[in-house]
Design a protein around this motif. Structure first.
Motif, PDB file in Angstrom:
ATOM      1  N   LEU A  20       0.839  -1.210   0.000  1.00 47.61           N
ATOM      2  CA  LEU A  20       0.000   0.000   0.000  1.00 47.61           C
ATOM      3  C   LEU A  20       0.868   1.252   0.000  1.00 47.61           C
ATOM      4  N   LEU A  21       1.913   1.259   0.838  1.00 50.39           N
ATOM      5  CA  LEU A  21       2.807   2.414   0.869  1.00 50.39           C
ATOM      6  C   LEU A  21       3.504   2.595  -0.471  1.00 50.39           C
ATOM      7  N   PRO A  62       2.367   6.764  -3.713  1.00 44.32           N
ATOM      8  CA  PRO A  62       2.820   7.884  -4.545  1.00 44.32           C
ATOM      9  C   PRO A  62       2.095   7.952  -5.893  1.00 44.32           C
ATOM     10  N   ALA A  63       1.902   6.811  -6.550  1.00 41.89           N
ATOM     11  CA  ALA A  63       1.187   6.802  -7.830  1.00 41.89           C
ATOM     12  C   ALA A  63      -0.272   7.183  -7.649  1.00 41.89           C
ATOM     13  N   ILE A  64      -0.879   6.710  -6.564  1.00 40.04           N
ATOM     14  CA  ILE A  64      -2.277   7.067  -6.298  1.00 40.04           C
ATOM     15  C   ILE A  64      -2.409   8.567  -6.069  1.00 40.04           C
ATOM     16  N   ARG A  65      -1.483   9.145  -5.305  1.00 43.08           N
ATOM     17  CA  ARG A  65      -1.555  10.576  -5.012  1.00 43.08           C
ATOM     18  C   ARG A  65      -1.265  11.417  -6.259  1.00 43.08           C
ATOM     19  N   GLU A  66      -0.459  10.871  -7.167  1.00 42.17           N
ATOM     20  CA  GLU A  66      -0.202  11.615  -8.407  1.00 42.17           C
ATOM     21  C   GLU A  66      -1.475  11.699  -9.252  1.00 42.17           C
ATOM     22  N   ARG A  67      -2.239  10.612  -9.270  1.00 38.52           N
ATOM     23  CA  ARG A  67      -3.483  10.606 -10.052  1.00 38.52           C
ATOM     24  C   ARG A  67      -4.629  11.278  -9.303  1.00 38.52           C
ATOM     25  N   HIS A  68      -4.602  11.188  -7.983  1.00 35.56           N
ATOM     26  CA  HIS A  68      -5.683  11.738  -7.157  1.00 35.56           C
ATOM     27  C   HIS A  68      -5.041  12.566  -6.041  1.00 35.56           C
ATOM     28  N   LEU A  77       7.260   0.127   8.908  1.00 36.79           N
ATOM     29  CA  LEU A  77       6.310   0.790   8.014  1.00 36.79           C
ATOM     30  C   LEU A  77       6.363   2.304   8.177  1.00 36.79           C
ATOM     31  N   ILE A  78       6.488   2.767   9.411  1.00 34.85           N
ATOM     32  CA  ILE A  78       6.602   4.213   9.646  1.00 34.85           C
ATOM     33  C   ILE A  78       7.862   4.744   8.987  1.00 34.85           C
ATOM     34  N   LEU A 128       6.033  10.210   2.671  1.00 40.06           N
ATOM     35  CA  LEU A 128       4.591  10.072   2.861  1.00 40.06           C
ATOM     36  C   LEU A 128       4.172  10.310   4.304  1.00 40.06           C
ATOM     37  N   HIS A 129       5.126  10.772   5.139  1.00 35.42           N
ATOM     38  CA  HIS A 129       4.837  10.857   6.567  1.00 35.42           C
ATOM     39  C   HIS A 129       3.680  11.799   6.877  1.00 35.42           C
ATOM     40  N   ARG A 130       3.416  12.774   6.003  1.00 39.30           N
ATOM     41  CA  ARG A 130       2.268  13.664   6.228  1.00 39.30           C
ATOM     42  C   ARG A 130       0.995  13.119   5.603  1.00 39.30           C
ATOM     43  N   ALA A 131       1.131  12.138   4.744  1.00 43.69           N
ATOM     44  CA  ALA A 131      -0.021  11.591   4.039  1.00 43.69           C
ATOM     45  C   ALA A 131      -0.540  10.307   4.673  1.00 43.69           C
TER      46      ALA A 131
END
Length: 491
Positions: A223-224, A228-234, A251-252, A260-263
């Motif tokens: 998922l992590l 990045p690809a998901i956030r680029e599209r959405h 994971l952290i 992605l620490h803020r996302a």
């Protein structure tokens, strides 16, 4: 039917757990149920008609038992079940998991009645097909013994049925699939709680949620990797990773490495009510498991009204019909995960249709009433088949001696069945159907708004603006009210 359940799980301190729920549903259907469980600091009692008896405390009690402690508890469990047996005795024993195998076999021999075994996972499956070390090999041997002694074996999914047949040489006709059960009402969150969860975790974009143990086999790393690809599209997509486990720190750190620490939020374990609200607030629930024999959390997410995106692994493939009750993607493929999530985020009406079907599926197939009826039918079959089953076992032992559990080296599940994902084809609704869907959606939105206003007008537009003036942090409620309400209304 008079049923003796043997369980490591203690329903006295886990009143919403699987053992307590199944036992109560059986009693409601007219059966007599006694649960014999380990010492957990609670007195013997009767709850919802279920008689619960506890074994005395064993020396060296621990929540993470070694094999010697497990054996000691089993002796105490068997003694307790014999000492507290009612005058009429029992007709069938139901053993839950390998941890109570020794007690179940002894009680079968003492009372002269059959036992049914339930397995929710296997030791080989938990380690992706391998048995690392002597402890794992011993657990595997006990699971084999459980399968050989039980008249029938109950598993929650077709995939786990294959595992039991493949690993323990249990014939297909002795393995029954009974889906996991949940209480759908428990996972129906109040609109105000859903809105609160959305305000806590979501920004201006979509919200993805994972809930479960944070261990490598759950695939949260995928998922992590896909985010990045998901956030680029959405843009603005955020994720909540709820739960705890050995993999949490890694994971952290991976989220930080991917910037992605803020996302991504890692809130730890959430209580049931909070988790139900977070699931309902999600635009998609994502379960990227590499190994998942049951998929109970996916059922809980479906009951909450979330749209499901799951790996095509084990039990998840049994729960989610691709393009009907959710979307699947190939196991261990972040690109496929990103595409599956994107299919829902770019078509909210389609996502809502899948979520509605999944919610109905849970109510139809996974209520405890339905699970108890199927389980009771298996009890009856076990009682009828027990004499012939035991005669065959005795003849086999006389002819061949006690069986030897041979564990070949390598991956025991290397030839696991692969469930193809298939193409995602959903029909484009005609104008009349689309209008009806939109009307139903709007009716739900109006009901959600009315419910929240009835709860003290806490989150009307005016209240949000007033709160923003008092507290700078609450300005988010004003600036993003419409975005937040869009997510809440879809639930």
């Amino acid at each position: 039917m008079r049923v003796l359940m043997i369980a490591w799980e203690c329903p006295s301190i886990e009143p919403t757990g699987r053992i307590a729920a199944l036992s109560a549903a059986l009693v409601a259907a007219g059966h007599e149920v006694t649960v014999a469980t380990r010492h957990c600091g609670a007195p013997d009692t009767v709850v919802d008609g279920v008689r619960i008896v506890h074994a005395p405390a064993a020396p060296g009690a621990t929540d993470d038992p070694d094999l010697s402690h497990t054996m000691a508890v089993n002796h105490l469990l068997a003694d307790t079940a014999i000492r507290t047996a009612p005058a009429g005795g029992y007709e069938v024993i139901h053993a839950h998991g390998w941890l109570v195998t020794h007690a179940a076999v002894r009680l079968k021999e003492h009372f002269g009645i059959p036992f049914v075994a339930s397995l929710q996972a296997t030791e080989a499956g938990r380690h992706q097909g391998y048995l690392p070390g002597e402890t794992s090999r011993s657990v595997h041997s006990v699971e084999w013994w459980l399968g050989s002694e039980a008249c029938r074996v109950i598993v929650p999914t077709e995939y786990l049925r294959w595992e039991v047949q493949h690993l323990f040489d249990v014939p297909a006709e002795r393995v029954d699939v009974v889906p996991g059960g949940i209480d759908p009402e428990v996972w129906t969150a109040e609109p105000r709680a859903v809105l609160s969860a959305r305000l806590r975790f979501a920004g201006e974009g979509p919200l993805l949620v994972y809930a479960g143990r944070l261990v490598a086999e759950k695939g949260v790393q995928d998922l992590l990797a896909a985010l990045p690809a998901i956030r680029e599209r959405h843009p603005g997509t955020r994720a909540v990773v709820a739960g705890d486990g050995d993999h949490r720190g890694a994971l952290i750190e991976e989220a930080r490495r991917l910037k992605l620490h803020r996302a991504v939020s890692f809130p730890g374990r959430l209580d049931q009510r909070t988790l139900a609200a977070v699931l309902a607030a999600a635009d998609a629930f994502v379960m990227p498991s590499r190994y998942e024999p049951t998929g109970t959390v996916a059922l809980e997410a479906a009951a909450s009204g979330a749209a499901l995106v799951v790996a095509s692994a084990g039990g998840l493939a049994s729960i989610v019909e691709h393009g009907v009750t959710g979307v699947r993607f190939p196991v261990g493929e972040p690109d496929g995960l990103a595409d599956a999530v994107g299919a829902l985020l770019q078509d909210p009406l389609f996502a809502q249709t899948l979520a509605t079907r999944a919610r109905q599926m849970v109510r139809d197939r996974h209520s405890w009433h339905a699970i108890a009826a199927r389980t009771a039918a298996i009890y009856g079959a076990a009682v009828d088949e027990a004499p012939a089953f035991e005669a065959r076992r005795a003849a086999t032992v006389l002819g061949s001696g006690l069986p030897v559990v041979f564990v070949p080296p390598g991956n025991l599940l290397a030839d696991a069945p692969v469930v193809p994902v298939g193409s995602l084809r959903h029909a484009v609704p005609d104008a009349e159907t689309e209008a009806a869907q939109e009307a139903a959606w709007q009716a739900g939105a109006d009901a959600a708004r009315a419910a929240m206003r009835a709860e003290g007008h806490l989150w009307t537009e005016a209240a949000a603006r007033e709160a923003a003036e008092r507290d700078a942090a609450a300005r988010v409620a004003t600036d993003q009210f419409d975005v937040v309400m869009a997510a809440v209304e879809r639930r």
